[in-house]
Design an enzyme around this catalytic site. Structure first.
Site, PDB file in Angstrom:
ATOM      1  N   LYS A  25      -5.048 -10.663  -6.528  1.00 61.98           N
ATOM      2  CA  LYS A  25      -6.281 -10.932  -5.789  1.00 61.98           C
ATOM      3  C   LYS A  25      -7.342  -9.879  -6.098  1.00 61.98           C
ATOM      4  O   LYS A  25      -7.018  -8.735  -6.430  1.00 61.98           O
ATOM      5  CB  LYS A  25      -6.008 -11.017  -4.280  1.00 61.98           C
ATOM      6  CG  LYS A  25      -5.726  -9.702  -3.635  1.00 61.98           C
ATOM      7  CD  LYS A  25      -5.756  -9.781  -2.110  1.00 61.98           C
ATOM      8  CE  LYS A  25      -5.591  -8.355  -1.612  1.00 61.98           C
ATOM      9  NZ  LYS A  25      -5.388  -8.129  -0.250  1.00 61.98           N
TER      10      LYS A  25
ATOM     11  N   LYS B  38     -10.666  -4.183  -3.371  1.00 59.67           N
ATOM     12  CA  LYS B  38     -11.429  -2.939  -3.446  1.00 59.67           C
ATOM     13  C   LYS B  38     -10.609  -1.816  -4.061  1.00 59.67           C
ATOM     14  O   LYS B  38     -11.158  -0.851  -4.572  1.00 59.67           O
ATOM     15  CB  LYS B  38     -11.825  -2.478  -2.036  1.00 59.67           C
ATOM     16  CG  LYS B  38     -12.977  -3.226  -1.439  1.00 59.67           C
ATOM     17  CD  LYS B  38     -13.255  -2.724  -0.009  1.00 59.67           C
ATOM     18  CE  LYS B  38     -13.805  -3.849   0.837  1.00 59.67           C
ATOM     19  NZ  LYS B  38     -13.811  -3.573   2.261  1.00 59.67           N
TER      20      LYS B  38
ATOM     21  N   LYS C   5       0.824  -1.207   0.000  1.00 58.32           N
ATOM     22  CA  LYS C   5       0.000   0.000   0.000  1.00 58.32           C
ATOM     23  C   LYS C   5       0.857   1.255   0.000  1.00 58.32           C
ATOM     24  O   LYS C   5       0.491   2.280  -0.564  1.00 58.32           O
ATOM     25  CB  LYS C   5      -0.924   0.013   1.215  1.00 58.32           C
ATOM     26  CG  LYS C   5      -2.045  -0.997   1.121  1.00 58.32           C
ATOM     27  CD  LYS C   5      -3.059  -0.775   2.223  1.00 58.32           C
ATOM     28  CE  LYS C   5      -4.086  -1.896   2.252  1.00 58.32           C
ATOM     29  NZ  LYS C   5      -4.916  -1.874   3.455  1.00 58.32           N
TER      30      LYS C   5
END
Ligand code: TYM
Length: 334
Positions: free
Chosen positions: A197, A200, A111
């Site tokens: 994967k 969101k 992230k």
């Protein structure tokens, strides 16, 4: 009864990964356990957030929990930010968490790269808050998808570290939780790239099926999802990640056993399989969507669910927090 706890970040619409990797398993086992499922709205602000949608997102996920089949007879549903013990315990735990443990977390590293300059300290300390969420409720099991495994390991390491510093082996203060990660559905992959994967944060809407997608959107996403030029479908071929993922989705959404699906699809081409998957996904999501819209329309009911959840959760959480503070040497207010 054994206790189960888990949560989902309230960052917008949930997708099939959240459902098949987590919520479906919560619902399935709920009668056997004493369950706590919460809305992780403190975690939701570790990425830049929009203050005008934060509350709505929380209600949306709460309504989805209920629509997916969580039953208040067995389950307490509450909002993380309504129980201040989570944030307080996170501070206490952060002071005994080695910095390098957090810097080594895969999700933090990923992230951090994605977010560039806009990285708050909360993104780093995220797993400490998650450990607090868990440990306050002393659960036996924490059902999550594969991507949370490392955070659960950190939580267990923190338990050992805390108990070593502030307790004795005969009378540990914190309890080690066990992750519960299912073999199938624990890692649902993107519809546009079978090696990534479903997430969101993927900028492409086409990469995921959301629980609230209407039938025409589901149809379009499946029509456009990535496949391969091979005829005949099979599980488990590492050269064909999309094939494995789409078959797994079909298996889980239809509820059919794996060998039945393997036999049914072994001679199929994509032109035949895609409509089948579309129909199955629409049929599986329709009852959830209907329930969702009914529940979401009754704001005062949702608020009352979260109010009683908060009362019940606070009681458990405050008890553990007091125990923790005592072990660390704090005075407790009388
Ligand atoms: P979150 O909100 O990212 O995801 C919620 C749950 O969905 C699972 N999941 C997946 N499972 C399979 N395939 C996928 N593609 C997929 N994407 C997501 C996640 O593993 C998770 O179980 N940190 C947590 C929220 C949290 C939490 C906790 C969970 C905060 N505190 C305490 C358990 C206990 C998270 O970000 O989940």
């Amino acid at each position: 009864k054994q206790r189960v706890l888990s949560g989902v970040q309230t960052t917008g619409n949930l997708h099939l990964g959240n459902y098949l990797g987590a919520i479906r398993n919560w619902v399935e086992g709920q009668n056997q356990y004493d369950n706590y499922f919460f809305l992780a709205d403190l975690h939701a602000i570790t990425v830049p957030h929009d203050r005008t949608t934060l509350a709505e997102n929380t209600y949306e996920v709460a309504a989805l929990y209920l629509a997916c089949g969580l039953d208040l007879e067995h389950t307490t549903i509450f909002v993380q930010s309504h129980v201040p013990a989570h944030a307080e315990f996170a501070w206490l735990l952060s002071c005994i968490t080695p910095l390098n443990w957090l810097e080594d977390m895969i999700q933090f590293k990923e992230k951090r790269i994605k977010q560039g300059q806009d990285v708050g300290t909360g993104l780093l300390t995220y797993p400490v808050l998650m450990a607090s969420d868990i440990l306050l409720y002393e659960p036996d099991k924490v059902p999550v998808g594969e991507d949370q495994k490392q955070h659960l390991e950190l939580t267990r390491d923190l338990v050992d570290r805390f108990n070593f510093k502030f307790a004795t082996p005969e009378a540990p203060v914190l309890k080690r939780p066990n992750p519960l990660i299912r073999a199938d559905g624990a890692r649902v992959m993107s519809l546009t790239d079978g090696t990534k994967k479903m997430s969101k944060s993927d900028p492409s809407e086409l990469s995921r099926l959301n629980l609230l997608d209407p039938p025409d959107v589901i149809q379009n996403k499946i029509k456009r999802c990535k496949t391969d030029p091979v005829r005949g479908l099979e599980f488990g071929n590492p050269e064909r990640p999309e094939c494995n993922n789409l078959l797994t989705l079909y298996m889980l959404l239809s509820g059919k056993p794996k060998d039945e699906v393997a036999a049914e699809c072994k001679d199929m081409g994509w032109g035949q399989f895609k409509p089948l998957l579309t129909e199955t996904a629409i049929a599986a999501l329709q009852p959830i969507q209907e329930k969702y819209h009914a529940i979401r329309a009754d704001q005062s009911y949702l608020e009352s669910v979260l109010r009683s959840g908060r009362e019940k959760a606070s009681e458990v959480a405050n008890q553990t927090l007091n125990k923790v503070k005592k072990a660390m040497g704090y005075t407790l207010p009388s």
